[in-house]
Design a protein around this motif. Sequence first.
Motif, PDB file in Angstrom:
ATOM      1  N   LYS A 119       0.842  -1.188   0.000  1.00 54.79           N
ATOM      2  CA  LYS A 119       0.000   0.000   0.000  1.00 54.79           C
ATOM      3  C   LYS A 119       0.882   1.246   0.000  1.00 54.79           C
ATOM      4  O   LYS A 119       1.767   1.389   0.839  1.00 54.79           O
ATOM      5  CB  LYS A 119      -0.909   0.007   1.232  1.00 54.79           C
ATOM      6  CG  LYS A 119      -1.910   1.131   1.223  1.00 54.79           C
ATOM      7  CD  LYS A 119      -2.900   0.987   2.343  1.00 54.79           C
ATOM      8  CE  LYS A 119      -3.941   2.079   2.231  1.00 54.79           C
ATOM      9  NZ  LYS A 119      -4.943   1.958   3.280  1.00 54.79           N
ATOM     10  N   ILE A 120       0.639   2.127  -0.964  1.00 61.35           N
ATOM     11  CA  ILE A 120       1.376   3.383  -1.067  1.00 61.35           C
ATOM     12  C   ILE A 120       0.418   4.514  -0.702  1.00 61.35           C
ATOM     13  O   ILE A 120      -0.666   4.636  -1.266  1.00 61.35           O
ATOM     14  CB  ILE A 120       1.938   3.594  -2.494  1.00 61.35           C
ATOM     15  CG1 ILE A 120       2.843   2.431  -2.896  1.00 61.35           C
ATOM     16  CG2 ILE A 120       2.672   4.934  -2.581  1.00 61.35           C
ATOM     17  CD1 ILE A 120       4.045   2.213  -2.013  1.00 61.35           C
ATOM     18  N   LEU A 121       0.839   5.336   0.237  1.00 61.32           N
ATOM     19  CA  LEU A 121       0.029   6.438   0.739  1.00 61.32           C
ATOM     20  C   LEU A 121       0.602   7.756   0.252  1.00 61.32           C
ATOM     21  O   LEU A 121       1.812   7.863   0.003  1.00 61.32           O
ATOM     22  CB  LEU A 121       0.029   6.409   2.272  1.00 61.32           C
ATOM     23  CG  LEU A 121      -0.347   5.072   2.907  1.00 61.32           C
ATOM     24  CD1 LEU A 121       0.017   5.055   4.377  1.00 61.32           C
ATOM     25  CD2 LEU A 121      -1.817   4.792   2.700  1.00 61.32           C
ATOM     26  N   LEU A 122      -0.236   8.765   0.132  1.00 60.65           N
ATOM     27  CA  LEU A 122       0.207  10.112  -0.207  1.00 60.65           C
ATOM     28  C   LEU A 122      -0.155  11.032   0.937  1.00 60.65           C
ATOM     29  O   LEU A 122      -1.274  10.973   1.452  1.00 60.65           O
ATOM     30  CB  LEU A 122      -0.459  10.605  -1.490  1.00 60.65           C
ATOM     31  CG  LEU A 122       0.285  10.324  -2.797  1.00 60.65           C
ATOM     32  CD1 LEU A 122       0.435   8.852  -3.036  1.00 60.65           C
ATOM     33  CD2 LEU A 122      -0.384  10.989  -3.952  1.00 60.65           C
ATOM     34  N   SER A 123       0.797  11.873   1.329  1.00 65.57           N
ATOM     35  CA  SER A 123       0.571  12.812   2.425  1.00 65.57           C
ATOM     36  C   SER A 123       1.106  14.179   2.059  1.00 65.57           C
ATOM     37  O   SER A 123       2.211  14.295   1.522  1.00 65.57           O
ATOM     38  CB  SER A 123       1.288  12.333   3.696  1.00 65.57           C
ATOM     39  OG  SER A 123       0.802  11.082   4.118  1.00 65.57           O
ATOM     40  N   GLU A 124       0.329  15.199   2.373  1.00 68.92           N
ATOM     41  CA  GLU A 124       0.827  16.569   2.289  1.00 68.92           C
ATOM     42  C   GLU A 124       1.602  16.808   3.581  1.00 68.92           C
ATOM     43  O   GLU A 124       1.086  16.552   4.667  1.00 68.92           O
ATOM     44  CB  GLU A 124      -0.331  17.563   2.163  1.00 68.92           C
ATOM     45  CG  GLU A 124       0.125  18.998   2.049  1.00 68.92           C
ATOM     46  CD  GLU A 124      -1.023  19.990   1.895  1.00 68.92           C
ATOM     47  OE1 GLU A 124      -0.717  21.166   1.678  1.00 68.92           O
ATOM     48  OE2 GLU A 124      -2.196  19.594   2.009  1.00 68.92           O
ATOM     49  N   VAL A 125       2.854  17.261   3.463  1.00 62.69           N
ATOM     50  CA  VAL A 125       3.714  17.375   4.637  1.00 62.69           C
ATOM     51  C   VAL A 125       4.332  18.760   4.757  1.00 62.69           C
ATOM     52  O   VAL A 125       4.418  19.505   3.779  1.00 62.69           O
ATOM     53  CB  VAL A 125       4.841  16.304   4.619  1.00 62.69           C
ATOM     54  CG1 VAL A 125       4.243  14.895   4.561  1.00 62.69           C
ATOM     55  CG2 VAL A 125       5.805  16.524   3.463  1.00 62.69           C
ATOM     56  N   ASP A 158       5.448   4.403   1.912  1.00 69.44           N
ATOM     57  CA  ASP A 158       4.881   3.105   2.268  1.00 69.44           C
ATOM     58  C   ASP A 158       4.278   3.189   3.678  1.00 69.44           C
ATOM     59  O   ASP A 158       4.311   4.249   4.323  1.00 69.44           O
ATOM     60  CB  ASP A 158       5.921   1.987   2.134  1.00 69.44           C
ATOM     61  CG  ASP A 158       7.101   2.137   3.075  1.00 69.44           C
ATOM     62  OD1 ASP A 158       7.010   2.861   4.094  1.00 69.44           O
ATOM     63  OD2 ASP A 158       8.146   1.518   2.783  1.00 69.44           O
ATOM     64  N   GLU A 159       3.742   2.082   4.147  1.00 67.36           N
ATOM     65  CA  GLU A 159       3.090   2.070   5.457  1.00 67.36           C
ATOM     66  C   GLU A 159       4.062   2.268   6.617  1.00 67.36           C
ATOM     67  O   GLU A 159       3.651   2.580   7.721  1.00 67.36           O
ATOM     68  CB  GLU A 159       2.305   0.772   5.631  1.00 67.36           C
ATOM     69  CG  GLU A 159       1.130   0.700   4.660  1.00 67.36           C
ATOM     70  CD  GLU A 159       0.394  -0.617   4.730  1.00 67.36           C
ATOM     71  OE1 GLU A 159      -0.745  -0.613   5.230  1.00 67.36           O
ATOM     72  OE2 GLU A 159       0.977  -1.627   4.285  1.00 67.36           O
ATOM     73  N   ASN A 160       5.363   2.110   6.349  1.00 67.08           N
ATOM     74  CA  ASN A 160       6.390   2.357   7.364  1.00 67.08           C
ATOM     75  C   ASN A 160       6.939   3.777   7.280  1.00 67.08           C
ATOM     76  O   ASN A 160       7.962   4.086   7.895  1.00 67.08           O
ATOM     77  CB  ASN A 160       7.535   1.350   7.209  1.00 67.08           C
ATOM     78  CG  ASN A 160       7.074  -0.058   7.494  1.00 67.08           C
ATOM     79  OD1 ASN A 160       6.363  -0.310   8.449  1.00 67.08           O
ATOM     80  ND2 ASN A 160       7.464  -0.988   6.627  1.00 67.08           N
TER      81      ASN A 160
END
Length: 141
Positions: free
Chosen positions: A5-11, A53-55
């Motif tokens: 699972k690949i996540l996208l986050s605004e950081v 990734d989830e990590n």
Amino acid sequence: MSEEKILLSEVRSWNASEIVDLYRTGGWWEMGWSSDNIAHIIRGSFVFVIAHDENNHAIGMGRIIADGASDGYIQDLVVFPEYRGRGIGGRIAHTLRLLGLAHGLSWIGLIAAPGKEQFYTRAGFTEMKNMTPMLFENEKD
């Protein structure tokens, strides 16, 4: 085995060495540059998106620089080679576009590297007819 699972986050911050690795992958980071600049690059961006990734290990990124009122430019969109071909870059471009619009931008441009025009066309961008990208390079004495 299931797909990772690949996540996208605004950081507003991220591990500097991971960002430097992504910049090097894109060919945009010179040896000898200080990773201390990474925090400033992220904070100084209008929008900064990390694919991870989830990590929480970064595998891609992209950002928008903007005036905060109307116009913005996508820069530094890159995905590690081993993750390419999975639609992650397209997801980053789409997310940047949506976040830019949500934050009030009405015009979002970019300069595509040679050979990447189709990638950006698939992401909803069109060629700017009769425009020529220009660059000022500060000569060092």
